[in-house]
Design a protein around this motif. Sequence first.
Motif, PDB file in Angstrom:
ATOM      1  N   GLY A   1      11.795  17.073  -2.444  1.00  0.00           N
ATOM      2  CA  GLY A   1      10.764  16.714  -1.483  1.00  0.00           C
ATOM      3  C   GLY A   1       9.507  16.173  -2.126  1.00  0.00           C
ATOM      4  N   LEU A   2       9.664  15.430  -3.229  1.00  0.00           N
ATOM      5  CA  LEU A   2       8.500  14.805  -3.870  1.00  0.00           C
ATOM      6  C   LEU A   2       8.158  13.525  -3.112  1.00  0.00           C
ATOM      7  N   PRO A   3       6.910  13.343  -2.722  1.00  0.00           N
ATOM      8  CA  PRO A   3       6.562  12.147  -1.937  1.00  0.00           C
ATOM      9  C   PRO A   3       6.424  10.906  -2.810  1.00  0.00           C
TER      10      PRO A   3
ATOM     11  N   PRO B   1      -3.023  17.717  -1.058  1.00  0.00           N
ATOM     12  CA  PRO B   1      -3.549  16.426  -1.535  1.00  0.00           C
ATOM     13  C   PRO B   1      -4.610  16.587  -2.641  1.00  0.00           C
ATOM     14  N   ASP B   2      -5.378  17.717  -2.589  1.00  0.00           N
ATOM     15  CA  ASP B   2      -6.441  17.878  -3.588  1.00  0.00           C
ATOM     16  C   ASP B   2      -6.019  18.819  -4.719  1.00  0.00           C
ATOM     17  N   ALA B   3      -4.710  18.996  -4.893  1.00  0.00           N
ATOM     18  CA  ALA B   3      -4.229  19.939  -5.905  1.00  0.00           C
ATOM     19  C   ALA B   3      -4.634  19.494  -7.303  1.00  0.00           C
ATOM     20  N   SER B   4      -4.807  20.481  -8.187  1.00  0.00           N
ATOM     21  CA  SER B   4      -5.197  20.171  -9.567  1.00  0.00           C
ATOM     22  C   SER B   4      -4.008  19.591 -10.324  1.00  0.00           C
ATOM     23  N   PHE B   5      -4.301  19.028 -11.478  1.00  0.00           N
ATOM     24  CA  PHE B   5      -3.229  18.422 -12.273  1.00  0.00           C
ATOM     25  C   PHE B   5      -2.226  19.486 -12.712  1.00  0.00           C
TER      26      PHE B   5
ATOM     27  N   GLN C   1       0.833  -1.200   0.000  1.00  0.00           N
ATOM     28  CA  GLN C   1       0.000   0.000   0.000  1.00  0.00           C
ATOM     29  C   GLN C   1       0.873   1.259   0.000  1.00  0.00           C
ATOM     30  N   ALA C   2       1.924   1.257   0.833  1.00  0.00           N
ATOM     31  CA  ALA C   2       2.826   2.411   0.898  1.00  0.00           C
ATOM     32  C   ALA C   2       3.445   2.687  -0.462  1.00  0.00           C
ATOM     33  N   LEU C   3       3.845   1.607  -1.159  1.00  0.00           N
ATOM     34  CA  LEU C   3       4.469   1.768  -2.473  1.00  0.00           C
ATOM     35  C   LEU C   3       3.469   2.328  -3.484  1.00  0.00           C
ATOM     36  N   LEU C   4       2.257   1.766  -3.474  1.00  0.00           N
ATOM     37  CA  LEU C   4       1.257   2.204  -4.451  1.00  0.00           C
ATOM     38  C   LEU C   4       0.874   3.671  -4.239  1.00  0.00           C
ATOM     39  N   GLN C   5       0.789   4.054  -2.952  1.00  0.00           N
ATOM     40  CA  GLN C   5       0.445   5.448  -2.648  1.00  0.00           C
ATOM     41  C   GLN C   5       1.456   6.429  -3.208  1.00  0.00           C
ATOM     42  N   ARG C   6       2.719   5.979  -3.258  1.00  0.00           N
ATOM     43  CA  ARG C   6       3.769   6.889  -3.695  1.00  0.00           C
ATOM     44  C   ARG C   6       4.189   6.660  -5.130  1.00  0.00           C
ATOM     45  N   ALA C   7       3.472   5.803  -5.827  1.00  0.00           N
ATOM     46  CA  ALA C   7       3.870   5.478  -7.198  1.00  0.00           C
ATOM     47  C   ALA C   7       3.590   6.632  -8.152  1.00  0.00           C
ATOM     48  N   GLU C   8       2.523   7.398  -7.867  1.00  0.00           N
ATOM     49  CA  GLU C   8       2.106   8.418  -8.839  1.00  0.00           C
ATOM     50  C   GLU C   8       3.183   9.469  -9.138  1.00  0.00           C
ATOM     51  N   PRO C   9       3.721  10.163  -8.109  1.00  0.00           N
ATOM     52  CA  PRO C   9       4.737  11.169  -8.437  1.00  0.00           C
ATOM     53  C   PRO C   9       5.940  10.561  -9.153  1.00  0.00           C
ATOM     54  N   THR C  10       6.356   9.362  -8.723  1.00  0.00           N
ATOM     55  CA  THR C  10       7.520   8.731  -9.351  1.00  0.00           C
ATOM     56  C   THR C  10       7.236   8.397 -10.808  1.00  0.00           C
ATOM     57  N   PHE C  11       6.023   7.893 -11.073  1.00  0.00           N
ATOM     58  CA  PHE C  11       5.656   7.549 -12.443  1.00  0.00           C
ATOM     59  C   PHE C  11       5.696   8.790 -13.343  1.00  0.00           C
ATOM     60  N   PHE C  12       5.028   9.865 -12.883  1.00  0.00           N
ATOM     61  CA  PHE C  12       5.008  11.080 -13.710  1.00  0.00           C
ATOM     62  C   PHE C  12       6.400  11.676 -13.856  1.00  0.00           C
TER      63      PHE C  12
END
Lengths: 313, 286
Positions: free
Chosen positions: A262-264, A170-174, A89-100
């Motif tokens: 400091g990207l999560p 957390p609710d920031a726009s794209f 779960q921890a990995l999946l939560q942080r996958a988005e910034p790393t992917f982009f």
Amino acid sequence: MLAHIGRRLAGLLLVLFLVAALVFFLTRLAPGDPAALMLGDQATPEDVARLREAYGLDKPLLLQFVLWLKECATGNLGQSIFLQQPVTQALLQRAEPTFFLAMFSLAIAAAIGIPAGIASAVWRGRPIDQAVSGLAMLAANIPSFWLGLIFIQLFAVRFGWFPVAGYGAPDASFFERLQHLFLPSAVLGVVNSALITRFTRASMLDVLDADFVRTARAKGISELRVVLRHAFGNALVPIITVLGLTLALLIGGAIVTETVFGLPGVGNLVVSAVLRRDYPVIQGALLAVAAIYALINLAIDVIYTLVDPRVRQ
Amino acid sequence: MSSVVTSAPTLLFLRRLFRRKLVLLAAVILVIAFALALLAPWLSPFDPASMRMARRLRPPGEVNWFGTDELGRDVFSRVIWGARASLGIGLAVVVISISIGAALGLVAGYFKRADAVIMRLVDALMSLPDILLAIFLVAVLGASAGNVVLALAIVYTPRVVRVIRASTLVVRELPFVEAARALGVSIWRILFVHVLLNVASPLLVQATFIFAYAVLAEAGLSFLGAGVPPETPTWGTMIASGQQYAEDAFWVVGFPGVAIVLVALSLQIVGDGLRDMLDPKLRKAL
């Protein structure tokens, strides 16, 4: 073709098994009992023993490994010591910034490297070729975290064009996310453009002297079309390979860059896990990254055979 | 220059290598960097650890050529002491990974059965990003300069194994190896004398590249806090501790960063120069 992919998959599984074994047993060699570490200084020996039992740390090492492997195979990478959540779960939560971050960096690296490589091959030996080679070499030898600090000082602090750090609310726009991702992607993109530049130049040089390019010129096709369509089209296979290689390198680069900005992301997770000796997170992250790495390599291989029929034989 | 001097093979080698001005410049930079590192105890104007809060964050000037850091320490002195640590770590990584990597590569290239085992291990180690594997190893071993060396040596050894194995596969089929075998030379002597001498050039080229990677990686690890402990001045730890002050005192992180770039870049240029010269295919093209 399918048999080939099957063989590659089998090899991939073997490598992943070895990585798992390496990670598991090396972690157990590390100083410090994870159970004692979790409970802190005030824990009594009884507390530690109880926790060791709860986590299965009292079982024989080989059995622990087999049990862990079984869990990993079902996608359960264990429980984080510090985060109070499962590692998966921890990995999946942080996958988005790393992917982009990886995708944008790859796009920037390609946008720099491919045109630079083409220009440098077309004007081989001229000043532009020397300038490109020099800059590519410089880019490859700048520590990414240092370039990151410079970019932050210049574009975020001095000019205020971009946020200094973080990933926004957390609710920031794209769009807001994009602003946060731009500087780190630029840093990673610049640093990793060198390999793409070199490969593009080399594979363009290989085809620019080929007979079919001479024929195309003799037919009176415009030079731009000759270079971009006839030559570049045929130089594409090695370039696709290097894009895949770069993507794999970017995963490593992301670890450092995420920390600077400091990207999560996953990189940030790994670094903080290392500093806190959160072994389940370290193990899980390493295994996940190795799997992604291997899949990228497999994908390169498959694309290679699809793009270039000659490789298929 | 007299003909006697130029006929010496090493001199001929160096003259060919330095024919290109850029390679010469890079070599000069490296010699200066190593000299500063070796002579740091005598050359550094200040004690790199002595703190004087009254003089903290001074910009570069007459007394402190590169300015002072957040604790009033002299940045120039720390940069040359940092060279000692950073280059020392880099050199140690090169020596270890080249010797172990060459030995394993020779064995893997020569013995089919050992090959399968060694190369699977190499594949496994290379299936993780360099920096991630290094962070993990330092975490397991404990953060110290010695363990950074060990971790980076483990990270870069597989690269050497791959290169040397590939070269060994070619060299082992050459007639002179067969001749040596026919003369009854022992396999180990064939491998570690005859074959090794013939794979020396790719080994030398790899050594310079690994040196550059190791200097960059040490800085990265120390920056992340997973490398050399912060009290030891290395270029990486200097940037790590100075980053909070980068806004008002960029010299604190600027000079060690420039030092890293200069050394890594020079190593790459010398490595490229060596490769171009030692590879007969490329030599003709030049």
